[in-house]
Write a protein that holds these residues in place. Structure first.
Motif, PDB file in Angstrom:
ATOM      1  N   ASN A  52     -17.530  -5.062 -13.521  1.00 64.23           N
ATOM      2  CA  ASN A  52     -16.367  -5.859 -13.964  1.00 64.23           C
ATOM      3  C   ASN A  52     -16.546  -7.313 -13.549  1.00 64.23           C
ATOM      4  N   ARG A  59      -5.543  -3.490 -20.022  1.00 67.19           N
ATOM      5  CA  ARG A  59      -6.557  -4.547 -20.092  1.00 67.19           C
ATOM      6  C   ARG A  59      -5.825  -5.887 -20.141  1.00 67.19           C
ATOM      7  N   THR A 115     -12.591  -0.364 -21.784  1.00 64.99           N
ATOM      8  CA  THR A 115     -11.668   0.708 -22.176  1.00 64.99           C
ATOM      9  C   THR A 115     -10.393   0.700 -21.348  1.00 64.99           C
TER      10      THR A 115
END
Ligand code: ADP
Length: 476
Positions: free
Chosen positions: A364, A411, A422
């Motif tokens: 991330n 998100r 996702t």
């Protein structure tokens, strides 16, 4: 009491001696009166000897009654009392045997009673310790037994005395109905809302009519269960299913629309066709990622993936995670900077799962950091915890979104364009850290400055401690 022959035999020598002496004296004494006096004297002496003898026999009889161990040898000396003493002794022996049997029975009963008392105490303590509220109502539907959890829930006083437990009307009704309408079924249940400390929580009450072997009623037992967590889990599950459906439906309907356009020949331009194929390809990748992530999460949560914790050093796990994401970082010219504690941070983790969590955080950080940025992976000791930090110089997370960041499918809208995702990665990390490794995860972030995810897990090896304890137990 008639003197028996033995007594007469015993006193006969005395009587003869006294009689002989008296006869001799009478022969010497010429007068008749003197002879009569002497004869009377002899008779009195004989009577006194007999009386003395009988008194001795009575004393012996008394001794024998008091001291049973002397009975065998001393019975003959009881003379006139012998039949009586024999009878008494027999009766005493019988009474002794009966007394012995009674004492034995009493002792046995005592042991059984103590056993029962212990059993009752055990049951009482078991009920007392149970975390769920329990109460038993008698045949007038008045609570007579209850535990601490019930007192905490309903208020009132601890059990005992004439104190009572105030029951809410719904529960009272359930108790009455369970007792009075138990012909069809002895158990009933009910969902009810109860207020504790100002908060209303849902409970399930299950009541059963207690009926003894002879059919007599022993009252009604009611057990309450806090189903708030269950309901929350149910609604989370429903929410999850609806989010999954939504996540799957959106790309599928656009793919279907594009495929229909292509099949109907609506898109003649080859370049445009290529663009649509590319779009479909990206969507398929996204769906594949989504399904894989969901599968991973479901497998871990349902226990299909076996968790294998082992003693290891945290830095070692971090090194391996860094190596996994290095190609991804190199592609974006992002510098990966390890800043590990010089100490050996002993942890007890599932290397693969915990490593996966660290990889998710690192990827991330790389995904949401522009090219040329930096990602630091730090480790340190903090009291009884081992701490790791993933810090980046990326786009950051708006303050308003921070509290939702670990939700499934969430998100950050501004960051969506930066990378495909996702919204399941951080949910998985949180599950791995908090649920599997008993740790904590938190995040600090500033938009356009970067983010820092901090993970803390308990410090220490377990296998070694367990082995030490086992060795200690063996040598003790
Ligand atoms: P995704 O697959 O979308 O990356 P995650 O659950 O891993 O799902 O992350 C959820 C959202 O949190 C991401 O979509 C992103 O917007 C945001 N996020 C996570 N990590 C970072 C980070 N290091 N920097 C900025 N935003 C991040």
């Amino acid at each position: 009491m008639k003197p028996d022959l033995r007594t007469l035999r015993q006193v006969l020598p005395t009587a003869l001696l006294v009689g002989g002496v008296c006869g001799l004296c009478a022969a010497w004494v010429p007068s008749r009166a003197a002879a009569v006096v002497l004869t009377l004297g002899a008779a009195l002496a004989t009577a006194a000897a007999i009386a003395r003898r009988i008194q001795l026999q009575a004393e012996q009889a008394y001794v024998l009654l008091r001291r049973p161990e002397l009975r065998d040898g001393g019975m003959a000396q009881t003379g006139v009392y012998e039949p009586l003493i024999r009878d008494c002794c027999e009766r005493l022996s019988r009474t002794d045997a009966e007394l012995l049997a009674a004492v034995k029975a009493r002792d046995e009963l005592g042991v059984r009673f103590n056993g029962r008392q212990k059993q009752i105490r055990r049951l009482e303590m078991a009920v007392e310790c149970l975390p769920m509220p329990i109460l038993i109502a008698d045949d007038s539907d008045r609570p007579v037994v209850w535990n601490v959890a019930a007192v905490e829930l309903f208020g009132g006083m601890a059990a005992g005395g004439d104190q009572s437990l105030p029951l809410p009307p719904d529960l009272s009704r359930l108790v009455v109905e369970t007792r009075t309408r138990s012909a069809a079924t002895r158990s009933r249940s009910l969902e009810l809302q109860l207020e504790i400390g100002g908060n209303v929580r849902p409970y399930r009450a299950a009541a059963t009519h207690l009926v003894d072997g002879d059919g007599s009623s022993l009252g009604v037992i009611a057990v309450l269960d806090d189903i708030g967590g269950e309901q929350e889990a149910r609604s989370r599950h429903a929410e999850f299913v609806s989010s999954v459906c939504h996540e799957l439906k959106t790309p599928m309907s656009s793919m279907k629309a594009f495929i229909e356009m292509l099949m109907d020949g609506d898109v003649a331009d080859p370049e445009e066709q290529l663009r649509l194929y590319g779009f479909i390809d990206v969507q398929i990748d996204r769906l594949t990622r989504l399904v894989n992530n969901m599968l991973n999460l479901a497998r871990i949560e349902s226990g299909v993936i076996k968790i294998q914790r082992e003693d290891c050093g945290l830095n070692d796990v971090l090194e391996k995670a860094l190596e996994v994401v290095r190609p991804m970082a190199d592609e974006k010219q992002i510098r990966l900077i390890p800043q590990f504690s010089p100490l050996y941070l002993a942890v007890h983790v599932d290397r693969d799962l915990f490593g996966q969590g660290v990889i998710n955080l690192l990827s991330n950080a790389i995904k949401y950091t522009p090219e040329g940025g930096e990602v630091r992976l730090k480790s340190r000791l903090a009291e009884s915890e081992a701490v790791l930090e993933v810090q980046d110089t990326g786009m950051g997370i708006p303050a308003d979104d921070l509290h939702r960041i670990f939700e499934r499918f969430f998100r950050v809208e501004q960051n969506c364009k930066a990378a495909a995702g996702t919204g399941l990665g951080l949910a998985l990390v949180q599950y791995i850290v908090a649920d599997i490794h008993n740790g904590r995860i938190s995040v600090q972030s500033r938009v356009n400055e970067g983010s820092c995810f901090t993970v803390a897990i308990p410090l220490g090896h377990r296998d070694k401690n367990r082995r030490k304890a086992e060795q200690h137990a063996c040598t003790a």
